[in-house]
Design a protein around this motif. Structure first.
Motif: not given
Length: 201
Positions: A42-45, A78-80, A82-86
């Motif tokens: 979903d990161a790109s969306c 990339g920002h999202f 990163d967030l999804l891995n936290r």
């Protein structure tokens, strides 16, 4: 106007004109119950949705390089990812049969700058303008608050632009109260933001 925006940004102005609707949209009204945890794919969306909402709400008088650089640097795939891995971040999306139409991001470990001891922030609540007014924001907010409970986190707080009266009214009518003020900074520019805290927890 993105009246659900809880991300602290520059002032919003007049509501944008509603875009022409394709014929199939009326038969594709999103179900407010179609909320799930965000996934890496979903990161790109999420990046594109964020740019759409942010620009449409806050850059209505023209786009300066300061804010263009901010948006393109902040809202990236990339920002999202990163967030999804936290583990201290929770992202939930609203999805209709065409794709993602809104999301909420809850961040733990962010101390409230106002009158609250909470360290849990609703960092972002975005709904695509064409899907606003259908209960998606309310459903995402409820899901985000429930995620705070499930994770054992504090009752959340948030900051929203002080000129975004629609957003402030929305949160005040959904279990929040005023808890002070803070500001959002882009380079050397400061924008006042109202801090609100959840009291219906």
């Amino acid at each position: 106007m993105n009246f659900l925006n809880s991300h602290a940004f520059p002032p919003a102005h007049a509501p944008p004109a509603s875009p022409p609707k394709a014929k199939h949209i009326m038969s594709d009204i999103p179900n407010p119950g179609s909320i799930r945890a965000a996934r890496p794919e979903d990161a790109s969306c999420l990046a594109v949705l964020s740019i759409e909402v942010w620009i449409g709400t806050y850059l209505r008088q023209g786009i300066s390089s300061i804010f263009a650089d901010y948006a393109l640097g902040q809202f990236t795939r990339g920002h999202f990812l990163d967030l999804l891995n936290r583990s201290a971040e929770t992202l939930l999306v609203s999805e209709n049969r065409e794709g993602i139409d809104g999301y909420i991001r809850v961040s733990h470990g962010n101390p409230c700058p106002g009158r609250s001891s909470s360290a849990t922030e609703i960092s972002t609540l975005y709904v695509q303008p064409r899907h606003q007014g259908r209960g998606l924001g309310q459903a995402l907010l409820a899901a985000g608050i429930e995620a705070c409970r499930s994770n054992g986190w504090n009752a959340p707080w948030l900051a929203t632009n002080s000129e975004n009266k629609g957003a402030i009214a929305f949160y005040l009518s959904h279990g929040f109260e005023r808890a002070g003020q803070t500001h959002f900074q882009v380079q050397d520019r400061l924008y006042p933001n109202d801090v609100l805290r959840c009291i219906d927890f």
